[in-house]
Scaffold this motif. Structure first.
Motif, PDB file in Angstrom:
ATOM      1  N   SER A   1       0.968  -1.344  -0.189  1.00 60.94           N
ATOM      2  CA  SER A   1       0.249  -0.299   0.146  1.00 60.94           C
ATOM      3  C   SER A   1       0.627   1.290   0.075  1.00 60.94           C
ATOM      4  CB  SER A   1      -1.005  -0.239   1.367  1.00 60.94           C
ATOM      5  OG  SER A   1      -0.631   0.285   2.240  1.00 60.94           O
TER       6      SER A   1
ATOM      7  N   ASP B   1      -3.299  -6.212   1.082  1.00 62.42           N
ATOM      8  CA  ASP B   1      -3.170  -5.111   0.705  1.00 62.42           C
ATOM      9  C   ASP B   1      -2.900  -4.032  -0.335  1.00 62.42           C
ATOM     10  OD1 ASP B   1      -3.892  -2.322   1.511  1.00 62.42           O
ATOM     11  OD2 ASP B   1      -3.828  -2.159   3.610  1.00 62.42           O
TER      12      ASP B   1
ATOM     13  N   SER C   1      -4.057  -1.539  -1.370  1.00 60.67           N
ATOM     14  CA  SER C   1      -4.302   0.379  -1.170  1.00 60.67           C
ATOM     15  C   SER C   1      -3.368   1.095  -1.424  1.00 60.67           C
ATOM     16  CB  SER C   1      -5.260   0.679  -0.107  1.00 60.67           C
ATOM     17  OG  SER C   1      -4.137   0.613   1.095  1.00 60.67           O
ATOM     18  N   ASN C   2      -4.160   2.040  -2.107  1.00 60.87           N
ATOM     19  CA  ASN C   2      -3.637   3.902  -2.993  1.00 60.87           C
ATOM     20  C   ASN C   2      -1.940   3.926  -3.286  1.00 60.87           C
ATOM     21  OD1 ASN C   2      -4.512   6.390  -0.760  1.00 60.87           O
ATOM     22  ND2 ASN C   2      -4.283   4.181   0.502  1.00 60.87           N
TER      23      ASN C   2
ATOM     24  N   ASN D   1      -7.897  -5.323   0.805  1.00 62.41           N
ATOM     25  CA  ASN D   1      -7.936  -3.950   1.000  1.00 62.41           C
ATOM     26  C   ASN D   1      -7.767  -3.156  -1.035  1.00 62.41           C
ATOM     27  OD1 ASN D   1      -7.794  -1.629   1.061  1.00 62.41           O
ATOM     28  ND2 ASN D   1      -6.430  -1.416   3.271  1.00 62.41           N
TER      29      ASN D   1
ATOM     30  N   LEU E   1      -8.536  -0.191  -1.868  1.00 65.37           N
ATOM     31  CA  LEU E   1      -9.392   1.530  -1.895  1.00 65.37           C
ATOM     32  C   LEU E   1      -7.913   2.090  -2.384  1.00 65.37           C
ATOM     33  CD1 LEU E   1     -10.024   3.953   0.382  1.00 65.37           C
ATOM     34  CD2 LEU E   1      -7.922   3.216   1.855  1.00 65.37           C
TER      35      LEU E   1
ATOM     36  N   ASN F   1      -7.555   3.163  -5.989  1.00 67.04           N
ATOM     37  CA  ASN F   1      -7.019   2.582  -7.183  1.00 67.04           C
ATOM     38  C   ASN F   1      -8.172   2.622  -8.544  1.00 67.04           C
ATOM     39  OD1 ASN F   1      -4.264   0.527  -7.022  1.00 67.04           O
ATOM     40  ND2 ASN F   1      -5.670   0.318  -5.304  1.00 67.04           N
TER      41      ASN F   1
END
Length: 383
Positions: free
Chosen positions: A207, A273, A275-276, A297, A299, A301
């Motif tokens: 992430s 994970d 994410s981001n 996760n 988140l 993208n």
């Protein structure tokens, strides 16, 4: 000794009466000053733990003399400088190179939460360099560390492509690279990956970097340890231990939307994970192969397409964050079967239609769904 007050320890005569010492654990005190070079005289030392103090300065230049050392822990201090010249310990006075490569028994090296900078040295052992200012690329010499279980480089300034060559490490269980400057398409080197790469991986955290391209379908198919369901770990988590049965690993992770500081790594809490970052394309259906997954996760993208109904086959999943990407369509009814799901967030997408009802879906608040103008049903407005 309730009235005893000690401001510091005199460490100048260790050579005289502690030559046979094997364990020196002084963690979580208020020790200050520099780590004395006289520690190098404790040649039988196996376990040196100076973490959680107020030590400053650089690492002792002769630390490589401790050839029996298995655990060297100095996390959570105020140590500074480049690791490379200090940890290799080149002593100009007597022209001897006390390299960390001489520490053939080194199992854990934890230098996290200090102020080190520069590049990572070619070192051995389960490595934790969290929260420093390290930069450059990950040294490929790490692929020689065949017993490596944990590589934690969280919150530094590494600038590199995905280290696909780490897939050759047979015992690697935790790969944590968040909050760095890693970049590029993870799938670029798929032709170079080892047979069954990352087969023992339980926690993958990439992430808060600059990765792009599609989610790594070919890697997902190799995460065998994330595929094996062990129901016995639901009430009794399994922790990562060293060869002596001790819990000597720690890690920070975003789990269920919150940053948690795990003093012990729970390997039975399998985590994926991504994410981001800047991943694009659809969420691959192969994600359903990771049946032991607890936390997924994705988140922030650039992912598109529908939520795969096959996610409903991840029966142990307790955290699912698909917010702030570009998902369309309805929320699959199959997700209602996830009876352990505690956190479900799909906010700020382009989802539509009625919100599924039943099981834990009756407990999620409007926060889970906000920013989807075409979603309806409790806890939002009626359809």
């Amino acid at each position: 000794m309730s009235e005893l007050r000690c401001r510091s320890l005199s460490w100048n005569d260790f050579s005289g009466f502690l030559k046979r010492l094997k364990t020196l654990a002084l963690s979580n005190n208020f020790l200050y000053g520099e780590i004395p070079n006289s520690f190098s005289l404790l040649t039988n030392l196996i376990h040196l733990d100076l973490s959680l103090n107020q030590l400053h300065g650089q690492l002792p230049v002769n630390i490589g003399k401790l050839t029996s050392l298995s655990y060297f822990l100095v996390a959570n201090n105020n140590l500074i400088g480049k690791i490379t010249p200090q940890i290799t310990g080149y002593n100009i006075m007597n022209f001897k190179n006390y390299s960390i490569r001489n520490l053939v028994d080194l199992e854990i090296l934890d230098l996290s939460y200090n102020k080190f900078n520069g590049e990572v040295p070619h070192c051995l052992g389960n490595t934790n360099f969290t929260d420093n200012q390290l930069e450059g690329a990950i040294p490929r010499s790490l692929c020689k560390c065949k017993n490596l279980k944990v590589l934690n480089l969280r919150n530094n300034k590494f600038k590199d492509v995905f280290p696909y060559w780490l897939g050759s490490l047979p015992y690697l269980e935790v790969l944590s690279l968040p909050f760095n400057k890693f970049h590029g398409d993870i799938t670029n080197n798929l032709s170079k990956i080892a047979t069954s790469p990352f087969s023992n991986l339980q926690i993958l955290d990439l992430s808060n970097n600059n990765f792009c391209g599609k989610l790594p379908f070919m890697y997902i198919k190799q995460f065998r340890s994330m595929m094996d369901i062990d129901m016995s770990t639901i009430g009794s988590p399994r922790y990562l231990k060293n060869k002596f049965g001790n819990y000597m690993y720690s890690i920070k992770m975003i789990v269920k939307g919150k940053q948690l500081d795990h003093k012990k790594i729970i390997t039975s809490k399998s985590t994926f994970d991504m994410s981001n970052n800047h991943f694009e394309g659809e969420i691959p259906n192969s994600i359903e192969m990771l049946r032991a997954l607890r936390n997924l996760n994705l988140l922030h993208n650039l992912l598109t397409g529908n939520i795969p109904p096959s996610i409903g086959n991840l029966s142990l999943l307790d955290g699912l964050d698909l917010s702030s990407i570009r998902l369309i369509g309805e929320i699959p009814q199959e997700l209602v079967s996830l009876k352990f799901l505690e956190v479900f967030i799909v906010s700020y997408n382009q989802l539509e239609g009625p919100i599924p009802r039943g099981n834990n879906f009756d407990t999620f608040s409007s926060y889970s769904y906000e920013g989807n103008l075409e979603l309806c049903g409790a806890p939002l407005l009626e359809c």
